[in-house]
Design an enzyme around this catalytic site. Structure first.
Site, PDB file in Angstrom:
ATOM      1  N   HIS A 120       2.086   8.162  -5.370  1.00  0.00           N
ATOM      2  CA  HIS A 120       2.583   7.759  -4.047  1.00  0.00           C
ATOM      3  C   HIS A 120       3.600   8.722  -3.443  1.00  0.00           C
ATOM      4  CE1 HIS A 120       0.207   4.266  -4.321  1.00  0.00           C
ATOM      5  NE2 HIS A 120       1.059   3.439  -4.884  1.00  0.00           N
TER       6      HIS A 120
ATOM      7  N   GLN B 108      -7.999   0.542  -2.416  1.00  0.00           N
ATOM      8  CA  GLN B 108      -7.366   0.195  -3.681  1.00  0.00           C
ATOM      9  C   GLN B 108      -7.018  -1.287  -3.655  1.00  0.00           C
ATOM     10  OE1 GLN B 108      -6.935   2.536  -6.074  1.00  0.00           O
ATOM     11  NE2 GLN B 108      -5.683   1.514  -7.603  1.00  0.00           N
TER      12      GLN B 108
ATOM     13  N   ASN C 224      -1.589   6.896  -4.078  1.00  0.00           N
ATOM     14  CA  ASN C 224      -2.237   6.793  -5.381  1.00  0.00           C
ATOM     15  C   ASN C 224      -1.867   7.986  -6.266  1.00  0.00           C
ATOM     16  OD1 ASN C 224      -4.090   5.787  -7.466  1.00  0.00           O
ATOM     17  ND2 ASN C 224      -4.973   4.596  -5.802  1.00  0.00           N
ATOM     18  N   ARG C 225      -2.684   8.257  -7.291  1.00  0.00           N
ATOM     19  CA  ARG C 225      -2.276   9.163  -8.361  1.00  0.00           C
ATOM     20  C   ARG C 225      -2.930  10.539  -8.272  1.00  0.00           C
ATOM     21  NH1 ARG C 225      -2.563   3.977  -9.896  1.00  0.00           N
ATOM     22  NH2 ARG C 225      -0.773   3.144 -11.065  1.00  0.00           N
TER      23      ARG C 225
ATOM     24  N   HIS D 117       1.494   0.054   1.842  1.00  0.00           N
ATOM     25  CA  HIS D 117       1.481  -0.659   0.558  1.00  0.00           C
ATOM     26  C   HIS D 117       1.921  -2.118   0.708  1.00  0.00           C
ATOM     27  CE1 HIS D 117       1.427  -1.110  -3.747  1.00  0.00           C
ATOM     28  NE2 HIS D 117       1.302   0.194  -3.960  1.00  0.00           N
ATOM     29  N   ALA D 118       1.452  -2.801   1.740  1.00  0.00           N
ATOM     30  CA  ALA D 118       1.798  -4.210   1.916  1.00  0.00           C
ATOM     31  C   ALA D 118       1.197  -5.058   0.802  1.00  0.00           C
ATOM     32  CB  ALA D 118       1.308  -4.704   3.269  1.00  0.00           C
ATOM     33  N   TYR D 119       2.000  -6.026   0.331  1.00  0.00           N
ATOM     34  CA  TYR D 119       1.531  -7.046  -0.612  1.00  0.00           C
ATOM     35  C   TYR D 119       1.327  -8.333   0.187  1.00  0.00           C
ATOM     36  CZ  TYR D 119       3.129  -4.357  -4.735  1.00  0.00           C
ATOM     37  OH  TYR D 119       3.332  -3.417  -5.709  1.00  0.00           O
TER      38      TYR D 119
ATOM     39  N   ASP E  11      -6.457  -2.920 -10.470  1.00  0.00           N
ATOM     40  CA  ASP E  11      -5.679  -1.837  -9.861  1.00  0.00           C
ATOM     41  C   ASP E  11      -6.611  -0.638  -9.783  1.00  0.00           C
ATOM     42  OD1 ASP E  11      -3.704  -0.293  -8.767  1.00  0.00           O
ATOM     43  OD2 ASP E  11      -2.529  -0.075 -10.601  1.00  0.00           O
TER      44      ASP E  11
ATOM     45  N   GLU F 163      -5.166  -1.352  -0.116  1.00  0.00           N
ATOM     46  CA  GLU F 163      -4.683  -0.093   0.439  1.00  0.00           C
ATOM     47  C   GLU F 163      -5.873   0.788   0.828  1.00  0.00           C
ATOM     48  OE1 GLU F 163      -1.599   1.427  -2.509  1.00  0.00           O
ATOM     49  OE2 GLU F 163      -2.356  -0.417  -3.432  1.00  0.00           O
TER      50      GLU F 163
END
Length: 351
Positions: free
Chosen positions: A112, A287, A86-87, A185-187, A251, A315
């Site tokens: 990330h 997330q 994340n940020r 970070h799997a979608y 998000d 996440e």
């Protein structure tokens, strides 16, 4: 249950061979993991009729993860994320009176792990077996100063395919204090190849609050109740039901209700396939991201074009920008401590 020998992943990175490893549990589940980025490239899971099918977005070869189109949009499909998922606001934080500057690779912010985070390195890999199932152990040493972070960090990630779940266990140690927030970070699309988007998936989140963010997606510090908002998934809602009421799409980080216990944080159900996924974690945050920036320029496994909302991410994590937010849970790992966290994606079906 078995793990297959490593096979080349069609390219080389930094003079190290990228390899692919296959884990199978004998019950129709199969995970493919590359040593490049520790990336989960494929996960096959049976549907309600017992037919195995793909449930994650990704590519068949490493070229897909290194193409100009992928690097431009940088969706991090299936990759391990670090040092900090994340940020981090303005790409900087202070620790023990010293300010550390990181890459601003997401507008004004750090995202990330930076320009070459853990998603873009080749991990040392060793396949094996455990009582729980076949496993893959990935190791990486992030040296002092890498991407601006202090300390030499030794990281180990173990993927284990159990009878009904993919388990990811993270450990790390350091020789200097450093922020750390590891995740995957799997979608997911529980009906990949048959449903072009995930809007019909039903989601339940064990979270009564979420972290409010500003225009650059940095937390303001407010933990706002979800009640009465489109962020309320304390009862099941389809992902698409209120998506239009959230500018840009979901998000955001949800504040999980549990207190450091390995419990179910999220449940997702896809009615066409009957697949059910539970996310278990001991982390304080989750997330939820709805693939808002996928734009149809990437074509994945089976020739599937990944358009907007083709996949969702759940996440497990600490909160964004925690190094700059003293009221958030601590993310500083210190010498003599061991970072440990486990996430499990557990699968079943609903008739």
């Amino acid at each position: 249950m078995s793990s297959s020998p490593a096979t080349p992943f069609n390219a080389k990175n930094d003079s190290a061979d990228a390899q692919m490893y296959i884990l199978e549990n004998g019950r129709g589940m199969r995970a493919a993991i590359s040593s490049y980025g520790g990336t989960l490239t494929s996960l096959l899971v049976p549907d309600r009729a017992g037919r195995p099918g793909e449930v994650v977005l990704g590519f068949d070869g490493i070229a897909g993860y290194q193409s100009p189109e992928f690097l431009k949009s940088n969706p991090y499909f299936g990759a391990l994320i670090g040092r900090y998922g994340n940020r981090i606001a303005s790409g900087r934080f202070s620790l023990a009176g010293k300010t550390y500057c990181l890459a601003a690779n997401n507008g004004p912010n750090h995202l990330h792990g930076g320009l070459r985070g853990f998603d873009k390195v080749v991990w040392q890999a060793e396949s094996g077996a455990s009582a729980a199932g076949p496993m893959l152990t990935l190791s990486y040493i992030s040296v002092d100063g890498e991407e601006g972070y202090p300390g030499n960090l030794n990281v180990k990630v173990i993927y284990t395919l159990t009878t009904n779940a993919l388990r990811i266990a993270y450990t790390a140690t350091t020789d200097q204090p450093t922020p750390l927030n590891l995740t995957n970070h799997a979608y997911f699309n529980l009906n990949h190849g048959h449903s072009a988007d995930i809007l019909g998936h039903e989601l339940l989140l064990a979270a009564d609050r979420y972290t409010v963010v500003d225009a650059s997606q940095i937390p303001t510090g407010e933990l706002r109740p979800v009640a009465g908002t489109p962020f309320d998934f304390t009862t099941p809602h389809t992902i698409g039901e209120r998506l239009g009421a959230v500018p840009g799409g979901y998000d955001h980080n949800w504040v999980l209700n549990h207190a450091e216990a390995q419990t179910v944080a999220a449940t997702v159900y896809e009615p066409l396939s009957g697949r059910l996924m539970e996310v278990l974690t001991d982390q304080p945050g989750l997330q939820f991201y709805t693939g808002n920036y996928l734009d149809g320029t990437l074509t994945g496994k089976g020739g599937v074009v990944y358009g907007r909302h083709a996949g969702f991410c759940l996440e497990t994590q600490h909160f964004p920008d925690s190094p700059n937010q003293p009221t958030f849970p601590n993310t500083i790992l210190r010498p003599g401590e061991t970072y440990q966290t486990t996430t499990e994606y557990r699968f079943g079906v609903r008739e």
